[in-house]
Design an enzyme around this catalytic site. Structure first.
Site, PDB file in Angstrom:
ATOM      1  N   ASP A 266      -4.085  -6.187   6.719  1.00  0.00           N
ATOM      2  CA  ASP A 266      -5.569  -5.858   6.207  1.00  0.00           C
ATOM      3  C   ASP A 266      -6.277  -7.069   6.215  1.00  0.00           C
ATOM      4  O   ASP A 266      -7.498  -7.083   6.584  1.00  0.00           O
ATOM      5  CB  ASP A 266      -5.396  -5.044   5.008  1.00  0.00           C
ATOM      6  CG  ASP A 266      -6.419  -4.324   4.754  1.00  0.00           C
ATOM      7  OD1 ASP A 266      -7.325  -4.189   5.398  1.00  0.00           O
ATOM      8  OD2 ASP A 266      -6.604  -3.931   3.389  1.00  0.00           O
TER       9      ASP A 266
ATOM     10  N   LYS B 172       5.561 -14.011   3.845  1.00  0.00           N
ATOM     11  CA  LYS B 172       5.618 -15.007   2.886  1.00  0.00           C
ATOM     12  C   LYS B 172       7.026 -14.973   2.182  1.00  0.00           C
ATOM     13  O   LYS B 172       7.502 -14.467   1.023  1.00  0.00           O
ATOM     14  CB  LYS B 172       4.709 -14.450   1.854  1.00  0.00           C
ATOM     15  CG  LYS B 172       4.647 -15.221   0.697  1.00  0.00           C
ATOM     16  CD  LYS B 172       3.502 -16.591   1.003  1.00  0.00           C
ATOM     17  CE  LYS B 172       3.639 -17.357  -0.320  1.00  0.00           C
ATOM     18  NZ  LYS B 172       2.676 -18.716   0.111  1.00  0.00           N
TER      19      LYS B 172
ATOM     20  N   ASP C  46      -0.245 -17.852   4.456  1.00  0.00           N
ATOM     21  CA  ASP C  46      -1.265 -18.865   3.715  1.00  0.00           C
ATOM     22  C   ASP C  46      -1.617 -19.805   4.951  1.00  0.00           C
ATOM     23  O   ASP C  46      -2.675 -20.067   5.081  1.00  0.00           O
ATOM     24  CB  ASP C  46      -0.999 -19.528   2.263  1.00  0.00           C
ATOM     25  CG  ASP C  46       0.508 -19.762   2.396  1.00  0.00           C
ATOM     26  OD1 ASP C  46       1.427 -19.193   3.073  1.00  0.00           O
ATOM     27  OD2 ASP C  46       0.768 -20.409   1.219  1.00  0.00           O
TER      28      ASP C  46
ATOM     29  N   ASP D  97      -9.469  -8.622   9.069  1.00  0.00           N
ATOM     30  CA  ASP D  97     -10.797  -8.985   8.723  1.00  0.00           C
ATOM     31  C   ASP D  97     -10.940 -10.614   9.058  1.00  0.00           C
ATOM     32  O   ASP D  97     -12.222 -10.652   9.488  1.00  0.00           O
ATOM     33  CB  ASP D  97     -11.017  -8.533   7.341  1.00  0.00           C
ATOM     34  CG  ASP D  97     -11.473  -7.121   7.328  1.00  0.00           C
ATOM     35  OD1 ASP D  97     -10.947  -6.306   8.060  1.00  0.00           O
ATOM     36  OD2 ASP D  97     -12.465  -6.878   6.132  1.00  0.00           O
TER      37      ASP D  97
ATOM     38  N   TYR E  26       0.725  -1.121  -0.078  1.00  0.00           N
ATOM     39  CA  TYR E  26      -0.055   0.115  -0.263  1.00  0.00           C
ATOM     40  C   TYR E  26       0.835   1.237  -0.086  1.00  0.00           C
ATOM     41  O   TYR E  26       0.261   2.613   0.328  1.00  0.00           O
ATOM     42  CB  TYR E  26      -0.890   0.071   1.333  1.00  0.00           C
ATOM     43  CG  TYR E  26      -1.920  -0.984   1.247  1.00  0.00           C
ATOM     44  CD1 TYR E  26      -1.875  -2.141   0.397  1.00  0.00           C
ATOM     45  CD2 TYR E  26      -2.883  -1.159   2.458  1.00  0.00           C
ATOM     46  CE1 TYR E  26      -3.035  -3.147   0.467  1.00  0.00           C
ATOM     47  CE2 TYR E  26      -3.828  -2.290   2.443  1.00  0.00           C
ATOM     48  CZ  TYR E  26      -3.742  -3.053   1.268  1.00  0.00           C
ATOM     49  OH  TYR E  26      -4.857  -3.988   1.521  1.00  0.00           O
TER      50      TYR E  26
END
Ligand code: NAD
Length: 335
Positions: free
Chosen positions: A231, A174, A207, A235, A125
């Protein structure tokens, strides 16, 4: 002593209603704040021709603390996300998203108590290198991780763990595929972890972390990660405790902080007295803790917990049949 002044941004959609409910709760709890109101989002575009007017930025800068309702970012070219703009402008590098199980919700789990600490200004971002070729067939964007940014956020996560008496920090990455960016984040996370032997440090590939959060979420305590992963994971965590209506977020920088709900302006239920104000009230609780007003924060948390546990006048998303104003009244009566 001078009153603490809070910049209040009611925002768009359900924002004004849930912010109004939260101010009533803060006042009833005896917080004795003074409020200065400012516009942002669609409301600001209509009133001032600007999504984030200079006057709003100046007020946040002056008061250093803001409580913000959700903002609608108009769809289409030329509008960058207002939330990203605010986070960058004030260098609010830490996004702190706690989720806690409340009995009485329709959540799948009962014992969740996880804080996701998301780097808020870098990563995918960063806004850098966004290009689309003229024929529209090739798009690029740049991810940015700096040693300074990674060290700052991971240190923040460990300091939060210590302050809150938590036991474990999990760095999510990752690095096996994103060797440069996520690789640097993981390297720095390991270095910082070594400075905190009193806290258990673990690391997990993003993951696998998603699967583990769904299968066995009780294993998590504090999660620290880069912007995009944070982000999405936060959620997912909100989903574990009953959805976005239960999830607050704090954006914290050096000396400036903005507290908000994680959810958006919910245009589908705006103006219908249906919104659950819990997320913004929980964000206000985060604000009180930030301001060192833990006793007031505990009082409000107890009141809201009791309303939800007993199902007294709860909103539809919590399985009840009531609206924002009845729910708020039920909280106020317990303060
Ligand atoms: P949303 O979070 O507004 O709504 C998703 C769903 O959850 C809707 O069905 C909505 O009714 C429900 N919901 C959300 N909050 C609720 C609450 N407090 N009580 C009961 N139900 C609730 O997401 P969206 O529809 O994708 O986005 C709408 C707008 O909000 C968009 O313009 C988006 O850009 C903006 N947005 C803003 C923020 C922010 O300001 N922090 C965050 C996310 C989205």
């Amino acid at each position: 002593m001078a009153k603490q002044i809070i910049t209040v941004i009611p925002g768009d959609g359900i924002g004004p209603d849930i912010i109004d409910a939260t101010i009533k709760v803060l006042d009833k709890a005896g917080c004795n704040f003074e409020y200065e109101y400012a516009d942002a989002g669609l409301t600001a575009l209509e009133n001032h021709g600007d999504l984030v007017p200079e006057s709003t930025l100046a007020l946040i800068e002056k008061n250093k603390i803001a409580l913000k309702g959700p903002l609608t970012t108009p769809v289409g070219d030329g509008f960058t996300s207002i939330n990203v703009t605010l986070r960058k402008h004030f260098q609010l590098y830490a996004n702190v998203r706690p989720v806690l199980s409340f009995k009485g919700t329709k959540a799948r789990y009962e014992n969740i108590d996880i804080i996701t600490i998301r780097e808020n200004t870098e990563g995918m971002y960063s806004g850098l290198g966004q290009t689309v070729s003229e024929d529209g067939n090739h798009a690029e964007a740049m991810s940015l991780v700096t040693r300074e940014g990674a060290e700052r956020i991971v240190t923040f996560a460990y300091e939060t763990a210590i302050k809150e008496g938590r036991k474990k920090v999990t760095a999510v990455h990752k690095a096996n595929i994103l060797k440069s960016t996520s690789g640097l984040f993981l390297k720095v996370a390991r270095e910082v972890a070594a400075r905190y032997p009193q806290i258990e440090s673990t690391e997990m590939i993003v993951d696998n972390c998603c699967m583990q959060l769904v299968m066995n979420p009780e294993q998590f305590d504090v999660i620290v990660t880069t912007n995009l992963f944070g982000d999405i994971l936060s959620d997912l965590c909100a989903g574990l405790v009953g959805g976005l209506g239960m999830a607050p977020g704090a954006n914290i920088g050096n000396g400036c902080a903005i507290f908000e709900a994680v959810h958006g302006s919910a245009p589908d239920i705006a103006g219908k007295n249906l919104a659950n104000p819990t997320s913004v009230i929980l964000a206000a609780i985060q604000m009180l803790e930030y301001l060192g007003m833990a006793d007031k924060a505990d009082n409000i948390r107890r009141a809201i917990t009791d309303v939800i546990e007993t199902g007294d006048r709860t909103t539809r998303d919590l399985g009840g049949t009531h609206g924002t104003s009845d729910f708020t009244q039920a909280v106020l009566e317990r303060l």
